[in-house]
Design a protein around this motif. Sequence first.
Motif, PDB file in Angstrom:
ATOM      1  N   ILE A  37     -16.834 -40.835   3.333  1.00  0.00           N
ATOM      2  CA  ILE A  37     -15.357 -41.228   2.542  1.00  0.00           C
ATOM      3  C   ILE A  37     -15.559 -40.693   1.216  1.00  0.00           C
ATOM      4  CG2 ILE A  37     -14.471 -43.381   1.350  1.00  0.00           C
ATOM      5  CD1 ILE A  37     -15.327 -45.020   3.823  1.00  0.00           C
ATOM      6  N   ALA A  38     -16.692 -40.687   0.535  1.00  0.00           N
ATOM      7  CA  ALA A  38     -16.706 -40.287  -0.765  1.00  0.00           C
ATOM      8  C   ALA A  38     -16.678 -38.610  -0.588  1.00  0.00           C
ATOM      9  CB  ALA A  38     -18.056 -40.251  -1.419  1.00  0.00           C
ATOM     10  N   ARG A  39     -17.084 -38.059   0.273  1.00  0.00           N
ATOM     11  CA  ARG A  39     -16.781 -36.324   0.391  1.00  0.00           C
ATOM     12  C   ARG A  39     -15.148 -36.170   0.591  1.00  0.00           C
ATOM     13  NH1 ARG A  39     -18.352 -34.269   5.782  1.00  0.00           N
ATOM     14  NH2 ARG A  39     -16.118 -35.088   6.373  1.00  0.00           N
ATOM     15  N   ASP A  40     -14.530 -36.824   1.699  1.00  0.00           N
ATOM     16  CA  ASP A  40     -13.227 -36.934   1.774  1.00  0.00           C
ATOM     17  C   ASP A  40     -12.217 -37.020   0.493  1.00  0.00           C
ATOM     18  OD1 ASP A  40     -14.118 -35.974   4.131  1.00  0.00           O
ATOM     19  OD2 ASP A  40     -12.521 -37.072   5.487  1.00  0.00           O
ATOM     20  N   ALA A  41     -12.810 -38.181   0.083  1.00  0.00           N
ATOM     21  CA  ALA A  41     -11.961 -38.268  -1.336  1.00  0.00           C
ATOM     22  C   ALA A  41     -12.052 -37.467  -2.543  1.00  0.00           C
ATOM     23  CB  ALA A  41     -12.199 -39.825  -1.829  1.00  0.00           C
ATOM     24  N   GLY A  42     -13.208 -36.763  -2.511  1.00  0.00           N
ATOM     25  CA  GLY A  42     -13.502 -35.864  -3.409  1.00  0.00           C
ATOM     26  C   GLY A  42     -14.109 -36.467  -4.777  1.00  0.00           C
ATOM     27  N   VAL A  43     -14.928 -37.531  -4.537  1.00  0.00           N
ATOM     28  CA  VAL A  43     -15.756 -38.533  -5.595  1.00  0.00           C
ATOM     29  C   VAL A  43     -17.177 -38.454  -5.096  1.00  0.00           C
ATOM     30  CG1 VAL A  43     -13.406 -39.467  -6.148  1.00  0.00           C
ATOM     31  CG2 VAL A  43     -15.019 -40.686  -4.634  1.00  0.00           C
ATOM     32  N   SER A  44     -17.792 -38.906  -6.315  1.00  0.00           N
ATOM     33  CA  SER A  44     -19.059 -39.305  -5.691  1.00  0.00           C
ATOM     34  C   SER A  44     -19.273 -40.640  -5.343  1.00  0.00           C
ATOM     35  CB  SER A  44     -20.127 -39.102  -7.247  1.00  0.00           C
ATOM     36  OG  SER A  44     -19.554 -40.133  -8.164  1.00  0.00           O
ATOM     37  N   LYS A  45     -20.536 -40.686  -4.566  1.00  0.00           N
ATOM     38  CA  LYS A  45     -20.628 -42.256  -4.293  1.00  0.00           C
ATOM     39  C   LYS A  45     -20.867 -42.994  -5.323  1.00  0.00           C
ATOM     40  CE  LYS A  45     -23.583 -43.100  -0.894  1.00  0.00           C
ATOM     41  NZ  LYS A  45     -24.795 -43.319  -0.327  1.00  0.00           N
ATOM     42  N   ALA A  46     -21.399 -42.553  -6.597  1.00  0.00           N
ATOM     43  CA  ALA A  46     -21.329 -43.539  -7.690  1.00  0.00           C
ATOM     44  C   ALA A  46     -19.891 -43.870  -8.148  1.00  0.00           C
ATOM     45  CB  ALA A  46     -22.105 -42.982  -8.887  1.00  0.00           C
ATOM     46  N   THR A  47     -19.099 -42.958  -7.944  1.00  0.00           N
ATOM     47  CA  THR A  47     -17.705 -43.291  -8.375  1.00  0.00           C
ATOM     48  C   THR A  47     -17.154 -44.166  -7.599  1.00  0.00           C
ATOM     49  OG1 THR A  47     -17.201 -41.232  -9.530  1.00  0.00           O
ATOM     50  CG2 THR A  47     -15.442 -42.487  -8.602  1.00  0.00           C
ATOM     51  N   LEU A  48     -17.069 -44.212  -6.259  1.00  0.00           N
ATOM     52  CA  LEU A  48     -16.681 -44.983  -5.371  1.00  0.00           C
ATOM     53  C   LEU A  48     -17.335 -46.492  -5.382  1.00  0.00           C
ATOM     54  CD1 LEU A  48     -16.412 -44.498  -1.472  1.00  0.00           C
ATOM     55  CD2 LEU A  48     -17.523 -46.397  -2.149  1.00  0.00           C
ATOM     56  N   TYR A  49     -18.441 -46.493  -5.447  1.00  0.00           N
ATOM     57  CA  TYR A  49     -19.077 -47.842  -5.861  1.00  0.00           C
ATOM     58  C   TYR A  49     -18.629 -48.600  -7.169  1.00  0.00           C
ATOM     59  CZ  TYR A  49     -22.190 -47.472  -1.569  1.00  0.00           C
ATOM     60  OH  TYR A  49     -22.522 -47.572  -0.156  1.00  0.00           O
ATOM     61  N   SER A  50     -18.333 -47.714  -8.096  1.00  0.00           N
ATOM     62  CA  SER A  50     -17.527 -48.206  -9.230  1.00  0.00           C
ATOM     63  C   SER A  50     -16.466 -49.215  -9.252  1.00  0.00           C
ATOM     64  CB  SER A  50     -17.586 -47.213 -10.436  1.00  0.00           C
ATOM     65  OG  SER A  50     -16.463 -46.426  -9.917  1.00  0.00           O
ATOM     66  N   TYR A  51     -15.664 -48.744  -8.009  1.00  0.00           N
ATOM     67  CA  TYR A  51     -14.535 -49.581  -7.704  1.00  0.00           C
ATOM     68  C   TYR A  51     -14.834 -50.609  -6.758  1.00  0.00           C
ATOM     69  CZ  TYR A  51     -12.240 -45.502 -10.247  1.00  0.00           C
ATOM     70  OH  TYR A  51     -11.965 -44.633 -11.030  1.00  0.00           O
ATOM     71  N   PHE A  52     -15.437 -50.372  -5.544  1.00  0.00           N
ATOM     72  CA  PHE A  52     -15.680 -50.919  -4.519  1.00  0.00           C
ATOM     73  C   PHE A  52     -17.300 -51.495  -4.426  1.00  0.00           C
ATOM     74  CE2 PHE A  52     -12.007 -48.761  -3.954  1.00  0.00           C
ATOM     75  CZ  PHE A  52     -11.020 -49.540  -3.714  1.00  0.00           C
ATOM     76  N   PRO A  53     -17.673 -52.758  -4.117  1.00  0.00           N
ATOM     77  CA  PRO A  53     -19.036 -53.093  -3.954  1.00  0.00           C
ATOM     78  C   PRO A  53     -19.519 -52.823  -2.653  1.00  0.00           C
ATOM     79  CG  PRO A  53     -17.673 -55.003  -3.737  1.00  0.00           C
ATOM     80  CD  PRO A  53     -16.790 -53.896  -4.324  1.00  0.00           C
ATOM     81  N   ASP A  54     -18.753 -52.628  -1.477  1.00  0.00           N
ATOM     82  CA  ASP A  54     -19.290 -52.065  -0.235  1.00  0.00           C
ATOM     83  C   ASP A  54     -18.123 -51.480   0.427  1.00  0.00           C
ATOM     84  OD1 ASP A  54     -17.793 -54.360   0.706  1.00  0.00           O
ATOM     85  OD2 ASP A  54     -19.689 -55.662   0.462  1.00  0.00           O
ATOM     86  N   LYS A  55     -18.336 -51.176   1.761  1.00  0.00           N
ATOM     87  CA  LYS A  55     -17.387 -50.529   2.674  1.00  0.00           C
ATOM     88  C   LYS A  55     -16.347 -51.416   3.028  1.00  0.00           C
ATOM     89  CE  LYS A  55     -18.356 -49.364   6.905  1.00  0.00           C
ATOM     90  NZ  LYS A  55     -19.047 -48.695   8.000  1.00  0.00           N
ATOM     91  N   GLN A  56     -16.655 -52.910   3.103  1.00  0.00           N
ATOM     92  CA  GLN A  56     -15.868 -53.980   3.734  1.00  0.00           C
ATOM     93  C   GLN A  56     -14.908 -54.114   2.614  1.00  0.00           C
ATOM     94  OE1 GLN A  56     -16.982 -57.572   5.524  1.00  0.00           O
ATOM     95  NE2 GLN A  56     -15.909 -58.544   3.698  1.00  0.00           N
ATOM     96  N   ALA A  57     -15.219 -54.096   1.232  1.00  0.00           N
ATOM     97  CA  ALA A  57     -14.109 -54.190   0.393  1.00  0.00           C
ATOM     98  C   ALA A  57     -13.256 -53.065   0.280  1.00  0.00           C
ATOM     99  CB  ALA A  57     -14.858 -54.371  -1.094  1.00  0.00           C
ATOM    100  N   LEU A  58     -13.811 -51.938   0.452  1.00  0.00           N
ATOM    101  CA  LEU A  58     -12.762 -50.718   0.565  1.00  0.00           C
ATOM    102  C   LEU A  58     -11.630 -50.783   1.689  1.00  0.00           C
ATOM    103  CD1 LEU A  58     -12.088 -47.880  -0.527  1.00  0.00           C
ATOM    104  CD2 LEU A  58     -14.092 -47.077   0.626  1.00  0.00           C
ATOM    105  N   PHE A  59     -12.373 -50.998   2.747  1.00  0.00           N
ATOM    106  CA  PHE A  59     -11.363 -51.178   4.172  1.00  0.00           C
ATOM    107  C   PHE A  59     -10.386 -52.322   3.673  1.00  0.00           C
ATOM    108  CE2 PHE A  59     -10.238 -52.990   8.144  1.00  0.00           C
ATOM    109  CZ  PHE A  59      -9.700 -51.769   8.691  1.00  0.00           C
ATOM    110  N   LEU A  60     -10.480 -53.211   3.220  1.00  0.00           N
ATOM    111  CA  LEU A  60      -9.591 -54.433   2.869  1.00  0.00           C
ATOM    112  C   LEU A  60      -8.637 -53.859   1.934  1.00  0.00           C
ATOM    113  CD1 LEU A  60     -11.995 -57.676   2.860  1.00  0.00           C
ATOM    114  CD2 LEU A  60     -10.561 -56.646   4.755  1.00  0.00           C
TER     115      LEU A  60
END
Length: 205
Positions: A37-60
């Motif tokens: 997800i981070a790769r396809d979004a073109g962001v780092s995992k740290a950036t992704l986790y700064s918005y969403f605590p886990d994969k479930q929150a991101l999916f929702l």
Amino acid sequence: MNAQPPVKKGRKYDQVIAGAREVFLREGYEGASVDVIARDAGVSKATLYSYFPDKQALFLAVLSGECDIQKRASTELEFRERDVPQALHGIAESMIGFLLSETGLAIFRVCVGEAQRFPEIGRAFYETGPRMGMAMLSGFLASPKAQAVLDIDDPDQAADTFISLCRSDLMLRRIMGVDGAPDPAVISAAADEAVRTFLARYARR
């Protein structure tokens, strides 16, 4: 389902959502990894986790966004200056079009496929999608404008009937891969049939 903390939106929030959407629809919930997800979004995992605590929150969040798109479309149709049969036809076309679209089918398959292992996902899909849509339609059917031409004592039941008419056999055939993407004329004809059948049951005499 435990309440999720509010998501802090930032500059790359939409970028994360867009990338996650593509991965979830392609790989499903379980098959989607945070790395991909981070790769396809073109962001780092740290950036992704700064918005969403886990994969479930991101999916929702992705699921909620897709349902919001449909909610806005339905709301626009409901409040246009149309007579009630025309408004119902517009709502039916919007609903059938989404149900039979690649996006609509992908979301349905992911949520149904993961609901047994992750009941909170199935619950979230129902609450933000079908339940919300039914509540909005029920509100429209209970409005003075609709009540002037429709004889409806139970708007919730009538909304459920209308939605069932819109699903029809077309959705099952699409889910099973019997049919490909329908022509707009097919969607319009299905909406016509749903509205005619609904009015035959509920139109004031």
